[in-house]
Each structure stands twice: as structure tokens, then as C-alpha cells.
Design a protein around this motif. Structure first.
Motif, PDB file in Angstrom:
ATOM      1  N   ILE A 425      75.829 127.383  22.478  1.00  0.00           N
ATOM      2  CA  ILE A 425      75.359 126.041  22.133  1.00  0.00           C
ATOM      3  C   ILE A 425      75.674 125.790  20.660  1.00  0.00           C
ATOM      4  CG2 ILE A 425      73.373 124.493  21.989  1.00  0.00           C
ATOM      5  CD1 ILE A 425      74.019 125.256  24.832  1.00  0.00           C
ATOM      6  N   ILE A 426      76.277 124.650  20.359  1.00  0.00           N
ATOM      7  CA  ILE A 426      76.600 124.301  18.970  1.00  0.00           C
ATOM      8  C   ILE A 426      75.475 123.456  18.374  1.00  0.00           C
ATOM      9  CG2 ILE A 426      78.175 123.009  17.470  1.00  0.00           C
ATOM     10  CD1 ILE A 426      80.430 123.712  19.389  1.00  0.00           C
ATOM     11  N   TRP A 427      75.019 123.858  17.181  1.00  0.00           N
ATOM     12  CA  TRP A 427      74.124 122.997  16.416  1.00  0.00           C
ATOM     13  C   TRP A 427      74.909 122.425  15.242  1.00  0.00           C
ATOM     14  CZ3 TRP A 427      70.528 124.143  11.890  1.00  0.00           C
ATOM     15  CH2 TRP A 427      69.776 123.022  11.577  1.00  0.00           C
ATOM     16  N   ASP A 428      74.935 121.106  15.135  1.00  0.00           N
ATOM     17  CA  ASP A 428      75.742 120.424  14.129  1.00  0.00           C
ATOM     18  C   ASP A 428      74.980 120.125  12.844  1.00  0.00           C
ATOM     19  OD1 ASP A 428      74.017 118.469  14.994  1.00  0.00           O
ATOM     20  OD2 ASP A 428      75.560 117.091  15.709  1.00  0.00           O
ATOM     21  N   GLY A 429      73.817 120.753  12.652  1.00  0.00           N
ATOM     22  CA  GLY A 429      73.071 120.548  11.416  1.00  0.00           C
ATOM     23  C   GLY A 429      72.345 119.212  11.358  1.00  0.00           C
ATOM     24  N   ARG A 430      72.050 118.629  12.510  1.00  0.00           N
ATOM     25  CA  ARG A 430      71.353 117.343  12.551  1.00  0.00           C
ATOM     26  C   ARG A 430      69.993 117.487  13.244  1.00  0.00           C
ATOM     27  NH1 ARG A 430      74.726 113.108  11.198  1.00  0.00           N
ATOM     28  NH2 ARG A 430      76.929 113.699  11.040  1.00  0.00           N
ATOM     29  N   ASP A 431      69.076 116.576  12.898  1.00  0.00           N
ATOM     30  CA  ASP A 431      67.748 116.622  13.500  1.00  0.00           C
ATOM     31  C   ASP A 431      67.693 115.724  14.731  1.00  0.00           C
ATOM     32  OD1 ASP A 431      67.581 114.002  12.559  1.00  0.00           O
ATOM     33  OD2 ASP A 431      66.284 114.526  10.868  1.00  0.00           O
ATOM     34  N   GLU A 432      66.507 115.528  15.257  1.00  0.00           N
ATOM     35  CA  GLU A 432      66.348 114.734  16.475  1.00  0.00           C
ATOM     36  C   GLU A 432      66.779 113.279  16.284  1.00  0.00           C
ATOM     37  OE1 GLU A 432      65.853 115.782  19.312  1.00  0.00           O
ATOM     38  OE2 GLU A 432      64.497 117.502  19.376  1.00  0.00           O
ATOM     39  N   ASN A 433      66.757 112.793  15.047  1.00  0.00           N
ATOM     40  CA  ASN A 433      67.153 111.415  14.762  1.00  0.00           C
ATOM     41  C   ASN A 433      68.633 111.269  14.454  1.00  0.00           C
ATOM     42  OD1 ASN A 433      64.452 110.475  14.996  1.00  0.00           O
ATOM     43  ND2 ASN A 433      64.037 111.227  12.907  1.00  0.00           N
ATOM     44  N   GLY A 434      69.366 112.397  14.516  1.00  0.00           N
ATOM     45  CA  GLY A 434      70.789 112.350  14.225  1.00  0.00           C
ATOM     46  C   GLY A 434      71.123 112.418  12.753  1.00  0.00           C
TER      47      GLY A 434
END
Length: 461
Positions: A425-434
Motif C-alpha cells: 500500500i502506498i502512502w503519499d504523505g497526505r491526510d484524510e483531507n488530501g
């Protein structure tokens, strides 16, 4: 009495003043006098602009001037100072000063961090402790043809403990009244300079400058440190009025090695500076990670990690007893690690530990439960994204969540029924609000049925 200012995090709490400060003010956002304890944690000081005036204003000013009988002890942690002009942290007291896990970036002007004891009696001076601090991309401020340079200065203190710090890619103008440097440390008793990196800093101006200004009659121990790639002198040495200054250097990578040409002696009366060169002095290119890998600038923290070719891996002092280092390096990996894989764990030179595992000492909710599921992420540290890989021994309802260091949910990456197998799974360094999150330590927790594991990761921009 005491005062504590505690923010919700460097990306949530800001002390700022976007306009020029009145010359009649003593500080922009905080001024303390007559208190014995001052604490400041987890916030950002930014956009503070002050004029050049006598006893110049600062963003934070802690002084005994109006209450000389009261020593102030100050403790700073998790502070970021950025985009400030002629406004820093000014500590003028005979109490103790400590700073950890903080950063100064893109500031200009005088006294970015200024620590000074009051009076002339060393018996009254306090101590200074500066650990895990990053100082990068700071530059001079020019007005009416005169240069004022952001710098760290510590003077009129008994002991200075300066460790695990990174001072890189700063520009300093030395054309002021007397020779100064990017880092000026004048202790009365002991200066412990341990596991620091001072690299790729520039000195301009008509008066000689250097990477590190030292003196004050102290016994100075420089251990496990890198001073390389800076312009002008490596050491700027100043005389003392009380006794000779003794500098002991060992297990360090120094540009020029033991060559006396690396030294600038700013006078020797009444007492000068004596250098003792010990074991483990390297005069080799450091081969930082950013020198052998593309895509990293000189202001990037990750640039200064050791690469596979760095000569200083496992080259530090074999015995770290008495160095008073934290158990983790600058990016929260184990501080002592067997980087060469030869069965001997020896500390690296500098503020990073090569290929070390993460140091985990975190809140109870993040500790692993016994589990036969596993997870890891790569790269780590990362910017701007990282891939979290995990394996399942059997089918289960899987939840993968990212938390910040306070235990708050940043983003839920996955919640679904999954069969046994391996997943990425990739996490792009963004939160739930993008929104992009800031640099810092984050945790990811993988839950699969009744089983759970969690790991730490570091985002560095």
C-alpha cells in the motif's frame, strides 16, 4: 515561578508577526523576566521581522536584565524557526538552557540562537545543552551596506553539550567587528562537541571566518563529528582571559585533517589555544548519500546520511561512555549499530547511523502486541511517498492506519477483508483531507483480526 507554552505540533501552532517590530519593544511574541522556569514545546515561530537596533528585538527573549536576582532555566523542544529576520531566540541568564529536536531554517540577520550568561563570575554561570537540532539554509541580512548574519552563539556558560546536530548549507558574512562563525561556542569549563555534522557552509566577507568558533579557556572534546566542505577555516580560535583553551579531537572526519592551515588563531593573549589530535582522524571525502545518489539538494537533510561508500561508518569511538548521547540519531534510528555487518556495533561518525533500525520508545498504544503478522515500509525516511508492505498468514479483516506522534489518526489507508498473502500500500504523505502533512515522525498500525503490529516512519521534506 514558571511559564510553559506548549503547542499542538509544529504544523498546528504558530507564533508569528509579519510586520516590523517597534524599536521600543523587547520581543515580538514572548518576553519573560522574573520567572525561574520557561518551557516551550511543539510549535513554529515564523515570519518575525525586527529592525537592527541596540539590544535588538528577538522573537523570544528571556533575560535577567530587569530581575538580576532571578536565574531563568529554559527548555525548548520541538521548535521550528523559519523565515525570520533579525529575530531569534535570545537567552540572557545564568540559568541552564536546553534545546532538542528543533530546526532553524531560512532565517537571516543577527542572533538566531543567542545564549549568554550574565556578569563576569564563572561560578554563577549555567550550562547549555543543544541536541538533535538542524540549522540549514540561513543567510545574511544586509542594510546600508552592513551585513548581519544568522548564527548560533553560546558564551559565558560553564559547560556546553552540543551533540547530534546538523549545520548545513548556511551562508555567513564575517565582515563584522571581529571574527565569527556559523557556530560560536565559548565555554568556561567544558565543551562536548559530539556526533555533529557541519558541512557545505559558506563564509563571505573581509574578516576571516570559519566553520566552528571555539575558545573561552575550556577543555573542548570534539568526537565523532564531521566538519567538511565549508569555505575558509575549519576552526576559528579565540584567546581566553583566564587560561589556555585545550582542544582534543578524535574519531572525526575533518577537512584538511591535522593540517595547521585549517586553523585561524585570532590572537593568543593572554592565553591561546592548544590542539591535541587523537586517534581516528579522517581526511577523506565523506561520500554523503546525496553525493552518490541523484535528486538531493545541499539543503536536504537526507543528503547528509552515510552512503554505502562513506568511510566513517563504524569509525566512531569504540567506547561511548560519558558522551551523554540520546539513544537515537537525528532521524530517530538506533544510535549505535553494526553498519558494516562485521558483528561489532560501533557508533558512526556524524549524526546519522548507517542502516540502523528505528528506535522505538513510544506511547503504550503504539507498542506491538505479540503477533505473527509483519509490516515494513520503504523508503524510510521518505519524501514524498513510501510503500508499506505486509504479509498475512491467513485471511482476516485488515485495517491499516497512519498516526502522528501524538496518536492522532492522520489517514486510514485500508479497511477490507483480505486473503492470506503479501500486499503493498502506498502512502503519499497526505491526510484524510488530501492535504500534505509536514515533516516528522509518523506511525502505521496494521490490524488483522486479533493480531496487530505497528512501525515508525519518518517523512523529511
Amino acid at each position: 515561578s514558571y511559564v510553559t507554552i506548549k503547542g499542538a505540533g509544529r504544523d498546528y501552532t504558530f507564533l508569528e508577526e509579519p510586520l516590523f517590530i517597534s524599536p521600543n519593544w523587547y520581543s515580538a511574541v514572548a518576553y519573560a523576566v522574573g520567572v525561574t522556569e520557561v518551557g516551550m514545546e511543539d510549535l513554529t515561530i515564523r515570519n518575525v521581522i525586527a529592525p537592527i537596533v541596540p539590544n535588538s528585538n528577538q522573537a523570544i527573549r528571556l533575560s535577567q536584565f530587569l530581575a538580576p536576582e532571578v536565574n531563568i532555566n529554559a527548555h525548548f523542544s520541538g521548535i521550528r524557526m523559519e523565515n525570520c529576520v533579525n529575530a531569534g531566540i535570545y537567552f540572557d541568564s545564568n540559568g541552564d538552557f536546553s534545546m532538542s529536536d528543533s530546526e532553524f531554517r531560512n532565517n537571516s540577520g543577527i542572533r538566531m540562537l543567542f545564549i549568554r550568561g550574565r556578569g563576569t563570575d564563572p561560578a554563577e554561570y549555567g550550562n547549555a545543552y543543544i541536541n538533535n537540532v538542524v540549522v540549514r539554509d540561513n543567510y545574511p541580512f544586509y542594510i546600508d551596506g552592513t551585513a548581519y548574519s544568522a548564527r548560533i552563539s553560546v558564551s559565558n556558560v560553564n559547560d556546553i553539550h552540543f551533540s547530534n546536530n546538523l549545520i548545513v548549507n548556511n551562508t555567513f558574512h564575517s565582515g563584522e567587528i571581529y571574527p565569527l562563525s556559523h557556530v560560536n561556542l565559548w565555554a568556561n569549563n567544558i565543551l562536548s562537541f559530539t556526533n555533529n555534522i557541519v558541512a557545505n557552509n559558506r563564509t563571505v566577507g573581509s574578516i576571516p571566518g570559519g566553520s566552528l568558533a571555539i575558545g573561552g579557556g575550556a577543555t573542548i572534546d570534539i568526537v565523532n563529528s564531521i566538519i567538511y566542505g565549508n569555505t575558509q577555516y575549519v576552526f576559528l580560535t579565540n584567546p581566553s582571559d583566564i587560561r589556555p583553551t585545550t582542544v582534543n579531537i578524535s574519531h572525526s572526519l575533518i577537512a584538511g585533517g591535522t593540517n595547521p592551515a585549517t586553523l585561524h588563531i585570532a590572537g593568543s593573549e593572554p592565553y591561546g589555544v592548544v590542539f591535541n589530535w587523537g586517534e581516528g582522524i579522517l581526511n577523506l571525502p565523506p561520500q554523503f548519500f546525496g553525493e552518490v545518489e541523484t535528486g538531493y539538494s545541499l539543503s536536504d537533510i537526507l543528503y547528509y546520511q552515510p552512503s554505502d561508500y562513506s568511510p566513517y561508518i563504524d569509525a566512531g569511538t569504540p567506547d561511548i561512555t560519558g558522551l551523554n548521547l540520546p539513544p537515537y540519531d537525528l532521524i530517530y534510528n538506533q544510535r549505535v549499530w553494526d553498519g558494516l555487518g562485521d558483528g561489532m556495533a560501533v557508533i558512526d561518525i556524524g549524526c546519522f547511523e548507517y542502516e540502523a533500525q528505528q528506535y522505538l520508545e513510544i506511547e503504550d498504544f503504539l507498542y506491538n502486541r505479540p503477533s505473527d503478522i509483519s509490516a515494513m515500509n520503504y523508503p524510510n525516511p521518505f519524501n514524498p511517498e513510501t510503500t508499506i508492505s505486509f504479509s498475512l498468514p491467513e485471511s482476516a479483516n485488515v485495517i491499516l492506519t497512519v498516526f502522528n506522534i501524538k496518536g492522532q489518526v492522520v489517514k486510514k489507508l485500508l479497511e477490507a477483508e483480505k486473503a492470506a498473502g503479501e500486499y503493498r500500500i502506498i502512502w503519499d504523505g497526505r491526510d484524510e483531507n488530501g492535504s500534505s502533512v509536514s515533516s516528522g515522525v509518523y506511525f502505521y498500525r496494521l490490524s488483522a483480526g486479533e493480531k496487530q503490529t505497528q512501525r515508525k516512519m519518518l517523512l523529511l521534506k
